[in-house]
Design a protein around this motif. Structure first.
Motif, PDB file in Angstrom:
ATOM      1  N   GLN A  60      -5.436   6.503  -1.699  1.00 16.41           N
ATOM      2  CA  GLN A  60      -4.839   5.166  -1.702  1.00 16.41           C
ATOM      3  C   GLN A  60      -4.341   4.693  -3.063  1.00 16.41           C
ATOM      4  N   HIS A  90      -3.680   0.787  -3.906  1.00 16.59           N
ATOM      5  CA  HIS A  90      -3.831  -0.530  -3.297  1.00 16.59           C
ATOM      6  C   HIS A  90      -2.593  -1.390  -3.553  1.00 16.59           C
ATOM      7  N   TYR A 139       0.841  -1.192   0.000  1.00 16.82           N
ATOM      8  CA  TYR A 139       0.000   0.000   0.000  1.00 16.82           C
ATOM      9  C   TYR A 139       0.884   1.252   0.000  1.00 16.82           C
TER      10      TYR A 139
END
Length: 231
Positions: free
Chosen positions: A210, A212, A59
């Motif tokens: 984010q 991923h 991440y």
């Protein structure tokens, strides 16, 4: 007419910009030491996450330096059809540098299956599951749970950008995508439970964008602004 002008001006003053359009001032990149690539940049006046061609990563987060509790957050994001990766907007979250993990709820953005956009996934350790839709732990969301009139644009679809508004009011969260309410949820006894209290998330914390883990993602964000929610 004068009253309306003054009213609008006062409302505009309540908004705080979280992105200056030039650099990542006010934001911090959070990632594991092994991840050497710099995936977050400013491109054409927008924040771009671009891990295309480099899926070997954990991440990678772009985290606000400030914390927020009750707020209305507005932003625009641009999704690309060629991008198979997942993104999202973490709210009231906190990064554990020692563990290399970000705890807190996330408003999902998923270009490969855009019907997921606006749903809530909880990244909090000990509770990693879908919060909205409210489904049993271990079950995955599917397209039958989507809002029927949801509208999602890709970079080659006019108007090319999506508008997302997220409201956090106590335990109540909502998300509006391109003018359509896609999520309204009351997280009472969830966002403030012992698991979230352990990591000091759910009711107050940072906002984060984010990338991923192990995903190839290209997405852009702009016009990011926030104001305190008034009861």
């Amino acid at each position: 007419m004068l009253f309306c002008t003054l009213h609008l001006s006062a409302d505009e003053k309540e908004w705080q910009s979280l992105f200056n359009g030039e650099n990542l001032k006010g934001w911090t990149i959070k990632k594991l030491p092994k991840d050497e690539h710099d995936f977050w940049h400013v491109v054409d006046g927008a924040i771009e996450a671009n891990s295309m061609g480099h899926p070997d990563h954990d991440y990678v987060w772009l985290l606000t330096e400030n914390e927020y509790d009750d707020f209305i957050l507005q932003l625009q994001f641009q999704a690309f059809r060629s991008s198979p990766g997942n993104s999202g907007v973490q709210i009231r979250s906190r990064y554990d540098d020692k563990a290399g993990w970000l705890d807190g709820p996330q408003i999902d953005i998923h270009p490969p299956a855009p019907w997921r956009t606006g749903m809530i996934w909880d990244e909090t350790r000990g509770n990693k599951r879908w919060l909205y839709p409210e489904i049993p732990d271990g079950k995955w969301v599917d397209s039958t749970m989507a809002v029927p009139d949801l509208t999602f644009y890709y970079s080659n679809d006019n108007p090319f950008w999506n508008t997302l508004e997220i409201t956090a009011q106590g335990s109540r969260l909502s998300a509006v995508l391109n003018g359509v309410t896609v999520m309204k949820w009351n997280g009472q006894s969830v966002l403030d439970d012992s698991t979230h209290q352990k990591y000091n998330v759910g009711m107050k914390g940072h906002i984060a964008l984010q990338i991923h883990t192990n995903d190839e993602l290209q997405i852009r964000f702009k016009d990011i602004r926030i104001k305190n929610f008034k009861y």
